[in-house]
Design an enzyme around this catalytic site. Structure first.
Site, PDB file in Angstrom:
ATOM      1  N   SER A 101       0.912  -1.737   0.108  1.00 38.33           N
ATOM      2  CA  SER A 101      -0.287   0.418  -0.057  1.00 38.33           C
ATOM      3  C   SER A 101       0.719   1.053   0.403  1.00 38.33           C
ATOM      4  O   SER A 101       2.052   1.398   0.757  1.00 38.33           O
ATOM      5  CB  SER A 101      -0.885  -0.027   1.133  1.00 38.33           C
ATOM      6  OG  SER A 101      -2.033   1.456   0.991  1.00 38.33           O
TER       7      SER A 101
ATOM      8  N   SER B 101      -0.727   4.069   0.329  1.00 34.38           N
ATOM      9  CA  SER B 101      -1.352   5.161   1.514  1.00 34.38           C
ATOM     10  C   SER B 101      -0.356   5.107   2.604  1.00 34.38           C
ATOM     11  O   SER B 101      -0.175   6.547   3.505  1.00 34.38           O
ATOM     12  CB  SER B 101      -2.446   4.351   2.194  1.00 34.38           C
ATOM     13  OG  SER B 101      -3.647   3.804   1.374  1.00 34.38           O
TER      14      SER B 101
ATOM     15  N   LYS C 188     -14.409  -3.453   1.882  1.00 32.85           N
ATOM     16  CA  LYS C 188     -14.922  -2.043   1.316  1.00 32.85           C
ATOM     17  C   LYS C 188     -15.999  -2.571   1.060  1.00 32.85           C
ATOM     18  O   LYS C 188     -17.846  -1.171   1.143  1.00 32.85           O
ATOM     19  CB  LYS C 188     -14.716  -1.914  -0.355  1.00 32.85           C
ATOM     20  CG  LYS C 188     -13.505  -0.876  -0.040  1.00 32.85           C
ATOM     21  CD  LYS C 188     -13.239  -0.660  -1.968  1.00 32.85           C
ATOM     22  CE  LYS C 188     -11.632  -0.049  -1.611  1.00 32.85           C
ATOM     23  NZ  LYS C 188     -11.200   0.223  -2.967  1.00 32.85           N
TER      24      LYS C 188
ATOM     25  N   ASP D 268     -13.041   7.298  -3.129  1.00 31.26           N
ATOM     26  CA  ASP D 268     -13.472   7.139  -4.710  1.00 31.26           C
ATOM     27  C   ASP D 268     -13.153   8.227  -6.136  1.00 31.26           C
ATOM     28  O   ASP D 268     -12.469   8.598  -6.588  1.00 31.26           O
ATOM     29  CB  ASP D 268     -13.215   5.497  -4.776  1.00 31.26           C
ATOM     30  CG  ASP D 268     -11.914   4.545  -3.976  1.00 31.26           C
ATOM     31  OD1 ASP D 268     -11.202   4.832  -3.783  1.00 31.26           O
ATOM     32  OD2 ASP D 268     -12.472   3.351  -3.959  1.00 31.26           O
TER      33      ASP D 268
ATOM     34  N   GLY E 169     -16.555  -2.362  -9.295  1.00 27.83           N
ATOM     35  CA  GLY E 169     -16.833  -1.111  -7.799  1.00 27.83           C
ATOM     36  C   GLY E 169     -16.444   0.168  -8.057  1.00 27.83           C
ATOM     37  O   GLY E 169     -16.659   1.023  -7.297  1.00 27.83           O
ATOM     38  N   ALA E 170     -14.787   0.153  -8.770  1.00 27.33           N
ATOM     39  CA  ALA E 170     -14.440   1.532  -8.828  1.00 27.33           C
ATOM     40  C   ALA E 170     -15.438   2.494 -10.134  1.00 27.33           C
ATOM     41  O   ALA E 170     -15.884   3.753  -9.715  1.00 27.33           O
ATOM     42  CB  ALA E 170     -13.182   1.146  -9.662  1.00 27.33           C
TER      43      ALA E 170
ATOM     44  N   ASN F 112     -19.347  -2.415 -21.520  1.00 22.33           N
ATOM     45  CA  ASN F 112     -18.528  -3.012 -20.149  1.00 22.33           C
ATOM     46  C   ASN F 112     -19.116  -4.986 -21.172  1.00 22.33           C
ATOM     47  O   ASN F 112     -19.719  -5.320 -21.561  1.00 22.33           O
ATOM     48  CB  ASN F 112     -19.247  -3.852 -18.560  1.00 22.33           C
ATOM     49  CG  ASN F 112     -18.628  -4.174 -17.799  1.00 22.33           C
ATOM     50  OD1 ASN F 112     -17.173  -4.680 -18.081  1.00 22.33           O
ATOM     51  ND2 ASN F 112     -18.917  -5.350 -17.353  1.00 22.33           N
TER      52      ASN F 112
ATOM     53  N   LEU G 138     -23.052  -7.694 -18.906  1.00 25.05           N
ATOM     54  CA  LEU G 138     -24.353  -6.154 -18.600  1.00 25.05           C
ATOM     55  C   LEU G 138     -25.238  -6.188 -17.144  1.00 25.05           C
ATOM     56  O   LEU G 138     -25.514  -4.936 -16.747  1.00 25.05           O
ATOM     57  CB  LEU G 138     -25.395  -5.930 -20.214  1.00 25.05           C
ATOM     58  CG  LEU G 138     -24.448  -5.996 -21.023  1.00 25.05           C
ATOM     59  CD1 LEU G 138     -25.327  -5.552 -22.179  1.00 25.05           C
ATOM     60  CD2 LEU G 138     -23.166  -4.180 -20.898  1.00 25.05           C
TER      61      LEU G 138
ATOM     62  N   GLY H 260      -4.336   7.705 -13.207  1.00 27.92           N
ATOM     63  CA  GLY H 260      -4.220   6.990 -12.361  1.00 27.92           C
ATOM     64  C   GLY H 260      -3.678   7.250 -11.271  1.00 27.92           C
ATOM     65  O   GLY H 260      -4.560   7.717  -9.991  1.00 27.92           O
TER      66      GLY H 260
HETATM   67  P1  NAP Z   1     -13.875  -4.783 -10.139  1.00 27.75           P
HETATM   68  O1  NAP Z   1     -14.742  -4.141  -9.279  1.00 27.75           O
HETATM   69  O2  NAP Z   1     -13.293  -5.689 -10.160  1.00 27.75           O
HETATM   70  O3  NAP Z   1     -14.420  -4.755 -11.456  1.00 27.75           O
HETATM   71  C1  NAP Z   1     -13.563  -4.360 -13.166  1.00 27.75           C
HETATM   72  C2  NAP Z   1     -14.126  -4.243 -14.231  1.00 27.75           C
HETATM   73  O4  NAP Z   1     -13.192  -4.313 -15.467  1.00 27.75           O
HETATM   74  C3  NAP Z   1     -15.509  -5.003 -13.964  1.00 27.75           C
HETATM   75  O5  NAP Z   1     -16.115  -4.525 -14.619  1.00 27.75           O
HETATM   76  C4  NAP Z   1     -14.906  -6.535 -15.319  1.00 27.75           C
HETATM   77  O6  NAP Z   1     -15.741  -7.095 -16.697  1.00 27.75           O
HETATM   78  C5  NAP Z   1     -13.949  -5.673 -15.834  1.00 27.75           C
HETATM   79  N1  NAP Z   1     -13.182  -6.327 -16.808  1.00 27.75           N
HETATM   80  C6  NAP Z   1     -11.633  -6.948 -15.908  1.00 27.75           C
HETATM   81  N2  NAP Z   1     -10.996  -7.750 -16.637  1.00 27.75           N
HETATM   82  C7  NAP Z   1     -11.573  -7.491 -18.065  1.00 27.75           C
HETATM   83  C8  NAP Z   1     -10.520  -7.712 -19.597  1.00 27.75           C
HETATM   84  N3  NAP Z   1     -10.065  -8.417 -19.075  1.00 27.75           N
HETATM   85  N4  NAP Z   1     -11.660  -7.222 -20.081  1.00 27.75           N
HETATM   86  C9  NAP Z   1     -12.894  -6.727 -19.785  1.00 27.75           C
HETATM   87  N5  NAP Z   1     -13.183  -6.027 -19.186  1.00 27.75           N
HETATM   88  C10 NAP Z   1     -13.055  -6.698 -17.741  1.00 27.75           C
HETATM   89  O7  NAP Z   1     -12.483  -4.014 -10.194  1.00 27.75           O
HETATM   90  P2  NAP Z   1     -12.118  -2.352  -9.482  1.00 27.75           P
HETATM   91  O8  NAP Z   1     -12.306  -2.665  -7.952  1.00 27.75           O
HETATM   92  O9  NAP Z   1     -13.293  -2.201 -10.315  1.00 27.75           O
HETATM   93  O10 NAP Z   1     -10.647  -1.558  -9.530  1.00 27.75           O
HETATM   94  C11 NAP Z   1     -10.579  -1.815 -11.505  1.00 27.75           C
HETATM   95  C12 NAP Z   1      -9.293  -0.802 -11.578  1.00 27.75           C
HETATM   96  O11 NAP Z   1      -9.209   0.181 -11.290  1.00 27.75           O
HETATM   97  C13 NAP Z   1      -8.321  -1.791 -10.791  1.00 27.75           C
HETATM   98  O12 NAP Z   1      -7.205  -2.107 -11.515  1.00 27.75           O
HETATM   99  C14 NAP Z   1      -7.994  -1.355  -9.215  1.00 27.75           C
HETATM  100  O13 NAP Z   1      -6.339  -0.678  -9.058  1.00 27.75           O
HETATM  101  C15 NAP Z   1      -8.147   0.042 -10.475  1.00 27.75           C
HETATM  102  N6  NAP Z   1      -8.881   0.937  -9.483  1.00 27.75           N
HETATM  103  C16 NAP Z   1      -7.887   2.525  -8.810  1.00 27.75           C
HETATM  104  C17 NAP Z   1      -8.234   3.552  -8.160  1.00 27.75           C
HETATM  105  C18 NAP Z   1      -7.050   4.639  -7.775  1.00 27.75           C
HETATM  106  O14 NAP Z   1      -7.009   5.245  -7.225  1.00 27.75           O
HETATM  107  N7  NAP Z   1      -6.319   4.770  -9.299  1.00 27.75           N
HETATM  108  C19 NAP Z   1      -9.090   2.846  -6.936  1.00 27.75           C
HETATM  109  C20 NAP Z   1     -10.077   2.346  -7.358  1.00 27.75           C
HETATM  110  C21 NAP Z   1      -9.402   1.020  -8.334  1.00 27.75           C
HETATM  111  P3  NAP Z   1     -16.849  -8.321 -16.216  1.00 27.75           P
HETATM  112  O15 NAP Z   1     -18.118  -7.396 -14.737  1.00 27.75           O
HETATM  113  O16 NAP Z   1     -17.696  -8.564 -16.513  1.00 27.75           O
HETATM  114  O17 NAP Z   1     -15.870  -8.796 -14.814  1.00 27.75           O
END
Ligand code: NAP
Length: 283
Positions: free
Chosen positions: A20, A22, A71, A107, A134-135, A155, A158, A247
Protein backbone atom coordinates in the site's frame (compact mmCIF):
# COMPACT_ATOMS: atom_id res chain seq x y z
CA UNK A 1 7.42 12.54 13.67
CA UNK A 2 6.87 12.69 17.42
CA UNK A 3 5.36 9.59 19.07
CA UNK A 4 4.31 9.90 22.69
CA UNK A 5 1.34 9.29 24.99
CA UNK A 6 -0.80 11.79 23.04
CA UNK A 7 -0.15 10.31 19.58
CA UNK A 8 -3.36 9.54 17.68
CA UNK A 9 -3.72 6.89 15.02
CA UNK A 10 -5.44 6.37 11.68
CA UNK A 11 -5.02 3.03 9.96
CA UNK A 12 -5.68 0.89 6.91
CA UNK A 13 -7.65 -2.37 7.08
CA UNK A 14 -7.12 -4.70 4.13
CA UNK A 15 -5.72 -7.98 2.96
CA UNK A 16 -3.07 -7.94 1.59
CA UNK A 17 -1.73 -4.47 2.52
CA UNK A 18 2.03 -4.96 2.08
CA UNK A 19 2.33 -2.80 -1.06
CA UNK A 20 0.00 0.00 0.00
CA UNK A 21 1.09 3.57 -0.85
CA UNK A 22 -1.36 5.03 1.71
CA UNK A 23 1.11 5.17 4.67
CA UNK A 24 3.52 7.24 2.56
CA UNK A 25 0.76 9.70 1.67
CA UNK A 26 -0.80 10.07 5.11
CA UNK A 27 2.36 10.09 7.19
CA UNK A 28 3.68 12.88 4.95
CA UNK A 29 0.44 14.83 5.54
CA UNK A 30 0.40 14.13 9.30
CA UNK A 31 4.03 15.21 9.59
CA UNK A 32 3.26 18.43 7.74
CA UNK A 33 -0.07 19.38 9.32
CA UNK A 34 -0.63 17.58 12.63
CA UNK A 35 2.74 16.25 13.86
CA UNK A 36 1.41 13.96 16.57
CA UNK A 37 -0.55 11.45 14.48
CA UNK A 38 0.48 8.30 12.70
CA UNK A 39 -0.92 6.08 9.91
CA UNK A 40 -0.38 2.32 10.16
CA UNK A 41 -1.50 -0.70 8.12
CA UNK A 42 -3.27 -3.76 9.53
CA UNK A 43 -3.53 -6.96 7.53
CA UNK A 44 -7.05 -8.10 8.45
CA UNK A 45 -8.53 -11.38 7.24
CA UNK A 46 -12.22 -11.61 6.35
CA UNK A 47 -13.11 -13.52 9.53
CA UNK A 48 -11.44 -10.88 11.75
CA UNK A 49 -13.15 -7.86 10.23
CA UNK A 50 -15.97 -7.37 12.75
CA UNK A 51 -13.58 -7.60 15.72
CA UNK A 52 -11.18 -5.17 14.04
CA UNK A 53 -14.00 -2.65 13.80
CA UNK A 54 -14.78 -3.14 17.50
CA UNK A 55 -11.06 -2.57 18.12
CA UNK A 56 -11.20 0.79 16.36
CA UNK A 57 -13.94 1.89 18.76
CA UNK A 58 -12.35 0.36 21.87
CA UNK A 59 -8.91 1.83 21.19
CA UNK A 60 -10.16 5.24 20.09
CA UNK A 61 -8.48 5.00 16.70
CA UNK A 62 -9.47 8.22 14.91
CA UNK A 63 -10.39 6.64 11.61
CA UNK A 64 -9.35 4.24 8.93
CA UNK A 65 -9.15 3.45 5.26
CA UNK A 66 -10.65 0.22 4.06
CA UNK A 67 -9.35 -1.63 1.05
CA UNK A 68 -9.73 -4.94 -0.80
CA UNK A 69 -11.46 -7.23 0.16
CA UNK A 70 -13.41 -5.42 2.91
CA UNK A 71 -14.97 -2.36 1.23
CA UNK A 72 -18.46 -3.90 0.92
CA UNK A 73 -18.52 -6.15 4.01
CA UNK A 74 -17.48 -3.40 6.39
CA UNK A 75 -20.72 -1.50 5.72
CA UNK A 76 -22.44 -4.04 8.04
CA UNK A 77 -20.36 -3.00 11.04
CA UNK A 78 -20.43 0.81 10.97
CA UNK A 79 -22.97 3.20 12.44
CA UNK A 80 -23.84 5.61 9.64
CA UNK A 81 -23.01 6.04 5.97
CA UNK A 82 -23.06 9.21 3.88
CA UNK A 83 -25.70 9.46 1.13
CA UNK A 84 -23.60 8.90 -2.03
CA UNK A 85 -21.69 6.14 -0.21
CA UNK A 86 -24.98 4.34 0.49
CA UNK A 87 -25.64 4.27 -3.25
CA UNK A 88 -22.09 3.09 -3.95
CA UNK A 89 -22.52 0.33 -1.36
CA UNK A 90 -18.83 0.27 -0.44
CA UNK A 91 -16.85 2.20 2.17
CA UNK A 92 -13.17 3.12 1.87
CA UNK A 93 -12.93 5.68 4.68
CA UNK A 94 -14.26 5.66 8.25
CA UNK A 95 -14.23 8.50 10.76
CA UNK A 96 -14.57 7.66 14.45
CA UNK A 97 -16.60 10.48 16.01
CA UNK A 98 -16.57 9.73 19.73
CA UNK A 99 -17.32 6.05 19.23
CA UNK A 100 -19.73 6.55 16.30
CA UNK A 101 -18.21 5.20 13.09
CA UNK A 102 -19.20 7.15 9.95
CA UNK A 103 -18.51 5.63 6.55
CA UNK A 104 -17.57 7.38 3.31
CA UNK A 105 -16.33 6.42 -0.13
CA UNK A 106 -13.71 8.84 -1.44
CA UNK A 107 -12.79 6.92 -4.63
CA UNK A 108 -15.34 8.72 -6.81
CA UNK A 109 -14.72 12.04 -5.07
CA UNK A 110 -10.98 11.68 -5.63
CA UNK A 111 -11.56 10.92 -9.28
CA UNK A 112 -13.85 13.95 -9.67
CA UNK A 113 -11.28 16.17 -7.89
CA UNK A 114 -8.67 15.08 -10.45
CA UNK A 115 -10.92 16.29 -13.25
CA UNK A 116 -11.84 19.58 -11.58
CA UNK A 117 -8.21 20.32 -10.64
CA UNK A 118 -7.32 19.97 -14.30
CA UNK A 119 -9.80 22.77 -15.10
CA UNK A 120 -12.53 20.56 -16.58
CA UNK A 121 -16.20 20.61 -15.59
CA UNK A 122 -18.56 17.67 -15.08
CA UNK A 123 -21.95 19.39 -15.26
CA UNK A 124 -23.62 18.79 -18.65
CA UNK A 125 -20.75 16.59 -19.93
CA UNK A 126 -21.25 13.39 -21.89
CA UNK A 127 -19.19 10.63 -20.36
CA UNK A 128 -18.28 7.08 -21.38
CA UNK A 129 -16.99 4.67 -18.74
CA UNK A 130 -15.34 1.39 -19.75
CA UNK A 131 -15.87 -1.27 -17.04
CA UNK A 132 -18.72 -1.74 -14.55
CA UNK A 133 -17.02 -2.89 -11.33
CA UNK A 134 -16.67 -1.24 -7.93
CA UNK A 135 -14.54 1.66 -9.18
CA UNK A 136 -16.97 2.38 -12.02
CA UNK A 137 -19.85 2.40 -9.55
CA UNK A 138 -18.23 4.94 -7.20
CA UNK A 139 -17.12 7.15 -10.11
CA UNK A 140 -20.49 6.98 -11.92
CA UNK A 141 -22.49 7.85 -8.76
CA UNK A 142 -20.22 10.82 -8.05
CA UNK A 143 -20.38 12.06 -11.67
CA UNK A 144 -24.19 11.75 -11.65
CA UNK A 145 -24.40 13.63 -8.34
CA UNK A 146 -22.51 16.46 -10.08
CA UNK A 147 -25.07 16.64 -12.92
CA UNK A 148 -23.16 15.00 -15.76
CA UNK A 149 -25.51 15.08 -18.77
CA UNK A 150 -25.07 11.43 -19.70
CA UNK A 151 -23.06 8.36 -18.71
CA UNK A 152 -22.63 5.45 -21.08
CA UNK A 153 -21.19 2.32 -19.46
CA UNK A 154 -19.35 -0.13 -21.71
CA UNK A 155 -18.58 -3.53 -20.23
CA UNK A 156 -18.02 -7.12 -21.40
CA UNK A 157 -20.98 -8.23 -19.26
CA UNK A 158 -24.05 -6.11 -18.51
CA UNK A 159 -25.47 -7.29 -15.18
CA UNK A 160 -23.42 -4.99 -12.92
CA UNK A 161 -23.80 -2.11 -15.38
CA UNK A 162 -27.59 -2.45 -15.14
CA UNK A 163 -27.44 -2.26 -11.33
CA UNK A 164 -25.46 0.99 -11.58
CA UNK A 165 -28.00 2.34 -14.07
CA UNK A 166 -30.86 1.56 -11.68
CA UNK A 167 -29.17 3.39 -8.80
CA UNK A 168 -28.50 6.45 -10.95
CA UNK A 169 -32.00 6.49 -12.49
CA UNK A 170 -33.57 6.32 -9.03
CA UNK A 171 -31.55 9.19 -7.62
CA UNK A 172 -30.21 11.57 -10.26
CA UNK A 173 -31.29 13.17 -13.53
CA UNK A 174 -28.19 12.12 -15.53
CA UNK A 175 -29.14 9.95 -18.53
CA UNK A 176 -27.44 6.57 -18.22
CA UNK A 177 -27.13 3.56 -20.51
CA UNK A 178 -24.99 0.48 -21.04
CA UNK A 179 -23.80 -1.75 -23.84
CA UNK A 180 -21.02 -4.19 -24.71
CA UNK A 181 -17.44 -2.91 -24.67
CA UNK A 182 -16.92 -2.84 -28.43
CA UNK A 183 -15.89 0.74 -29.06
CA UNK A 184 -15.74 2.12 -32.61
CA UNK A 185 -14.54 5.59 -33.59
CA UNK A 186 -18.17 6.67 -34.18
CA UNK A 187 -19.07 5.85 -30.54
CA UNK A 188 -16.67 8.56 -29.37
CA UNK A 189 -17.94 11.41 -31.55
CA UNK A 190 -20.26 12.80 -28.89
CA UNK A 191 -18.14 12.00 -25.82
CA UNK A 192 -16.45 14.70 -23.67
CA UNK A 193 -14.80 12.44 -21.09
CA UNK A 194 -13.67 8.83 -21.65
CA UNK A 195 -12.68 6.76 -18.60
CA UNK A 196 -11.14 3.31 -18.27
CA UNK A 197 -12.14 1.59 -15.01
CA UNK A 198 -11.16 -1.96 -16.02
CA UNK A 199 -7.81 -3.43 -14.92
CA UNK A 200 -6.85 -3.77 -18.62
CA UNK A 201 -3.36 -2.31 -18.98
CA UNK A 202 -2.36 -2.99 -15.38
CA UNK A 203 1.23 -4.20 -15.41
CA UNK A 204 0.93 -5.02 -19.12
CA UNK A 205 0.60 -3.14 -22.41
CA UNK A 206 -3.00 -4.15 -23.20
CA UNK A 207 -5.53 -1.44 -24.00
CA UNK A 208 -9.33 -1.27 -23.45
CA UNK A 209 -9.75 0.42 -26.85
CA UNK A 210 -8.47 -0.31 -30.36
CA UNK A 211 -5.31 1.79 -30.57
CA UNK A 212 -5.80 2.14 -34.36
CA UNK A 213 -8.70 4.54 -33.72
CA UNK A 214 -7.80 8.11 -34.68
CA UNK A 215 -9.69 10.85 -32.84
CA UNK A 216 -10.01 14.33 -34.37
CA UNK A 217 -11.84 16.06 -31.55
CA UNK A 218 -11.34 17.34 -28.02
CA UNK A 219 -11.90 14.76 -25.31
CA UNK A 220 -10.49 14.17 -21.81
CA UNK A 221 -9.16 10.63 -21.40
CA UNK A 222 -8.75 9.16 -17.91
CA UNK A 223 -7.28 5.86 -16.81
CA UNK A 224 -7.68 4.76 -13.20
CA UNK A 225 -5.02 2.06 -13.62
CA UNK A 226 -1.85 3.45 -11.98
CA UNK A 227 0.69 0.70 -12.71
CA UNK A 228 2.30 1.60 -15.07
CA UNK A 229 1.92 5.33 -14.59
CA UNK A 230 1.40 5.83 -18.34
CA UNK A 231 -0.74 3.00 -19.66
CA UNK A 232 -1.14 2.05 -23.34
CA UNK A 233 -4.61 3.67 -23.13
CA UNK A 234 -3.08 7.01 -22.08
CA UNK A 235 -0.32 6.66 -24.69
CA UNK A 236 -3.05 6.21 -27.31
CA UNK A 237 -4.80 9.36 -26.02
CA UNK A 238 -1.61 11.41 -26.10
CA UNK A 239 -0.84 10.20 -29.64
CA UNK A 240 -4.24 11.68 -30.54
CA UNK A 241 -3.35 14.98 -28.81
CA UNK A 242 -5.95 14.42 -26.10
CA UNK A 243 -5.65 15.67 -22.54
CA UNK A 244 -5.19 12.86 -19.98
CA UNK A 245 -5.67 12.11 -16.29
CA UNK A 246 -3.50 9.45 -14.65
CA UNK A 247 -4.66 6.72 -12.28
CA UNK A 248 -2.23 7.94 -9.65
CA UNK A 249 -4.08 11.31 -9.60
CA UNK A 250 -7.25 9.55 -8.42
CA UNK A 251 -5.28 7.45 -5.94
CA UNK A 252 -3.71 10.54 -4.37
CA UNK A 253 -6.91 12.58 -4.45
CA UNK A 254 -9.01 9.89 -2.78
CA UNK A 255 -6.41 9.94 0.01
CA UNK A 256 -6.52 13.75 0.26
CA UNK A 257 -10.32 13.57 0.54
CA UNK A 258 -10.00 10.96 3.33
CA UNK A 259 -7.42 13.13 5.12
CA UNK A 260 -9.89 16.03 4.99
CA UNK A 261 -12.66 13.84 6.48
CA UNK A 262 -10.44 12.82 9.42
CA UNK A 263 -8.76 16.15 10.10
CA UNK A 264 -10.72 19.00 8.45
CA UNK A 265 -7.42 20.06 6.82
CA UNK A 266 -7.69 21.20 3.21
CA UNK A 267 -4.45 20.15 1.57
CA UNK A 268 -2.94 22.21 -1.25
CA UNK A 269 -1.79 21.51 -4.81
CA UNK A 270 1.84 21.43 -3.62
CA UNK A 271 0.94 18.43 -1.41
CA UNK A 272 -0.51 16.67 -4.44
CA UNK A 273 2.64 17.41 -6.46
CA UNK A 274 4.95 16.30 -3.65
CA UNK A 275 3.09 13.00 -3.17
CA UNK A 276 3.03 12.36 -6.92
CA UNK A 277 6.81 12.87 -6.99
CA UNK A 278 7.22 10.39 -4.11
CA UNK A 279 5.16 7.87 -6.09
CA UNK A 280 7.21 8.39 -9.26
CA UNK A 281 10.41 7.83 -7.28
CA UNK A 282 9.28 4.43 -5.99
CA UNK A 283 7.52 3.16 -9.13
P1 NAP B 1 -13.73 -4.86 -10.25
O1 NAP B 1 -14.81 -4.50 -9.30
O2 NAP B 1 -13.17 -6.20 -10.27
O3 NAP B 1 -14.26 -4.47 -11.73
C1 NAP B 1 -13.48 -4.66 -12.89
C2 NAP B 1 -14.31 -4.34 -14.13
O4 NAP B 1 -13.46 -4.49 -15.27
C3 NAP B 1 -15.49 -5.29 -14.33
O5 NAP B 1 -16.56 -4.57 -14.88
C4 NAP B 1 -14.95 -6.32 -15.31
O6 NAP B 1 -15.94 -6.85 -16.17
C5 NAP B 1 -13.99 -5.50 -16.14
N1 NAP B 1 -12.88 -6.32 -16.60
C6 NAP B 1 -11.94 -6.95 -15.84
N2 NAP B 1 -11.06 -7.60 -16.61
C7 NAP B 1 -11.45 -7.39 -17.90
C8 NAP B 1 -10.96 -7.83 -19.15
N3 NAP B 1 -9.86 -8.58 -19.24
N4 NAP B 1 -11.61 -7.43 -20.26
C9 NAP B 1 -12.72 -6.65 -20.18
N5 NAP B 1 -13.24 -6.21 -19.03
C10 NAP B 1 -12.61 -6.57 -17.89
O7 NAP B 1 -12.46 -3.88 -10.03
P2 NAP B 1 -12.46 -2.36 -9.54
O8 NAP B 1 -12.39 -2.32 -8.07
O9 NAP B 1 -13.56 -1.64 -10.24
O10 NAP B 1 -11.02 -1.87 -10.07
C11 NAP B 1 -10.74 -1.81 -11.44
C12 NAP B 1 -9.34 -1.27 -11.66
O11 NAP B 1 -9.25 0.05 -11.15
C13 NAP B 1 -8.22 -2.07 -10.96
O12 NAP B 1 -7.12 -2.14 -11.83
C14 NAP B 1 -7.89 -1.22 -9.75
O13 NAP B 1 -6.54 -1.36 -9.34
C15 NAP B 1 -8.11 0.18 -10.30
N6 NAP B 1 -8.47 1.15 -9.26
C16 NAP B 1 -7.76 2.29 -9.20
C17 NAP B 1 -8.07 3.25 -8.25
C18 NAP B 1 -7.28 4.52 -8.18
O14 NAP B 1 -7.34 5.21 -7.15
N7 NAP B 1 -6.56 4.90 -9.22
C19 NAP B 1 -9.13 3.03 -7.35
C20 NAP B 1 -9.88 1.83 -7.46
C21 NAP B 1 -9.53 0.91 -8.43
P3 NAP B 1 -17.06 -7.92 -15.67
O15 NAP B 1 -18.06 -7.09 -14.91
O16 NAP B 1 -17.60 -8.49 -16.92
O17 NAP B 1 -16.33 -8.91 -14.80
Amino acid sequence: MEINSRTTMVCLLGHPIKHSFSPTIHNYLFEKYLKNSIYLCFDVKEEDLSESVLGIKALGIKGCNVTIPHKVNITKYIDSIDENTKLIGAVNTIKNEGGILKGYNTDGRGFVKSILDKGYKIKDKKIMIIGAGGACRSIAIELASMDAESIEIRNRSLEKAKEIIESINNNFKTRVSCSKNIIEKSCLEDIDILINTTPIGMENDLCPINTEIVVNKKMLVCDIVYKPNETTFLKWAKKNNLDVIYGIDMLINQALEAFYIWTGVNTCIDDFKHIKKLYEEIS
